[in-house]
Design a protein around this motif. Sequence first.
Motif, short mmCIF file in Angstrom:
data_model
loop_
_atom_site.label_atom_id
_atom_site.label_comp_id
_atom_site.label_asym_id
_atom_site.label_seq_id
_atom_site.Cartn_x
_atom_site.Cartn_y
_atom_site.Cartn_z
N PRO A 37 0.80 -1.23 0.00
CA PRO A 37 0.00 0.00 0.00
C PRO A 37 0.83 1.28 0.00
CG PRO A 37 -0.91 -1.57 1.55
CD PRO A 37 0.40 -2.14 1.07
N ALA A 38 2.09 1.20 0.41
CA ALA A 38 2.95 2.39 0.41
C ALA A 38 3.49 2.71 -0.98
CB ALA A 38 4.10 2.19 1.39
N ASP A 39 3.42 1.76 -1.91
CA ASP A 39 3.90 1.99 -3.28
C ASP A 39 2.96 2.93 -4.02
OD1 ASP A 39 5.97 0.24 -2.80
OD2 ASP A 39 5.05 -1.43 -3.89
N ALA A 40 3.53 3.81 -4.83
CA ALA A 40 2.73 4.79 -5.57
C ALA A 40 1.76 4.11 -6.55
CB ALA A 40 3.65 5.74 -6.33
N GLY A 41 2.13 2.95 -7.06
CA GLY A 41 1.28 2.26 -8.04
C GLY A 41 0.23 1.35 -7.43
N PHE A 42 0.19 1.25 -6.11
CA PHE A 42 -0.76 0.36 -5.45
C PHE A 42 -2.20 0.83 -5.65
CE2 PHE A 42 -3.36 -0.89 -1.81
CZ PHE A 42 -3.20 -2.25 -1.84
N ILE A 43 -3.10 -0.10 -5.92
CA ILE A 43 -4.53 0.20 -6.02
C ILE A 43 -5.26 -0.72 -5.06
CG2 ILE A 43 -6.58 0.23 -7.50
CD1 ILE A 43 -4.71 0.71 -9.89
N TYR A 69 -18.20 -5.94 -10.88
CA TYR A 69 -17.07 -5.26 -11.49
C TYR A 69 -16.17 -4.67 -10.41
CZ TYR A 69 -20.26 -1.26 -10.85
OH TYR A 69 -21.13 -0.33 -10.33
N ALA A 70 -14.92 -4.42 -10.78
CA ALA A 70 -13.92 -3.93 -9.83
C ALA A 70 -13.74 -2.42 -9.97
CB ALA A 70 -12.60 -4.65 -10.06
N ARG A 71 -13.56 -1.77 -8.81
CA ARG A 71 -13.22 -0.36 -8.76
C ARG A 71 -12.12 -0.22 -7.72
NH1 ARG A 71 -15.49 -0.42 -12.93
NH2 ARG A 71 -17.19 0.88 -13.61
N GLY A 72 -11.17 0.68 -7.96
CA GLY A 72 -10.04 0.81 -7.06
C GLY A 72 -9.75 2.23 -6.65
N MET A 73 -9.06 2.33 -5.53
CA MET A 73 -8.70 3.65 -4.99
C MET A 73 -7.21 3.66 -4.65
SD MET A 73 -11.61 5.29 -4.87
CE MET A 73 -11.24 6.68 -3.84
N ASN A 74 -6.63 4.85 -4.73
CA ASN A 74 -5.31 5.14 -4.20
C ASN A 74 -5.28 6.65 -3.97
OD1 ASN A 74 -2.65 6.01 -3.82
ND2 ASN A 74 -1.82 4.32 -5.03
N PRO A 75 -5.56 7.09 -2.73
CA PRO A 75 -5.62 8.53 -2.44
C PRO A 75 -4.29 9.25 -2.67
CG PRO A 75 -6.34 7.23 -0.53
CD PRO A 75 -5.89 6.28 -1.58
N MET A 76 -3.19 8.50 -2.74
CA MET A 76 -1.89 9.13 -3.02
C MET A 76 -1.79 9.56 -4.48
SD MET A 76 -0.33 8.86 -0.09
CE MET A 76 1.44 8.85 -0.27
N ARG A 77 -2.52 8.87 -5.36
CA ARG A 77 -2.46 9.15 -6.80
C ARG A 77 -3.72 9.81 -7.34
NH1 ARG A 77 -1.34 3.64 -9.53
NH2 ARG A 77 -1.86 4.82 -11.38
#
Length: 180
Positions: A37-43, A69-77
């Motif tokens: 989860p700390a990686d910038a590309g993590f979803i 269906y899938a939906r993803g988040m990454n508040p860093m990106r």
Amino acid sequence: MSPPDHPPLDTVAIVASIKATAKKTWEESVDTRRGNPADAGFISWDTRLSDPLPMTWPLVEPTFAFYAYARGMNPMRLRDGEFVGPTWARITWSTHGQKLELIRLDTRLTSHGVQGVRPLRKEELEILRVKPLEVLLGPRTKAEEQQLKSYYCLQRSVGNIPPEAVTAHAAFFEWLGCGP
């Protein structure tokens, strides 16, 4: 055209059962823990379920498909949207026998792009009060048909109906008249 008469069905329980089946299968068959989860590309992926879509239109045989269906988040990106993942399953349900059938479509979690999110307006929140399965299974007035059209067109416009579902249920979407 209204479907044939049926004894009343508990549509809330039916939808809850379908959601539970999708969630259980998601947890068993889709690896959502890949990466740090700390990686910038993590979803961080989660699953969603479309509303019921009639397998035939006009509704002759009351059989419906729900798409997971899938939906993803990454508040860093990404803060004002979500990542669009695959439509990973189709669940069919019929009033005859009331049996669920889940077919896995694509369980590879890759981003297919980004979808923006926005707050809903007051009139849109009113539209979302419709219980689509209940309306589809019952006799419909012109007013209820218009509510159904408004409901599905709104769901499509905010990205809650996968493109694969629109293609697979072309006659229904043609009747809805939502446009692309």
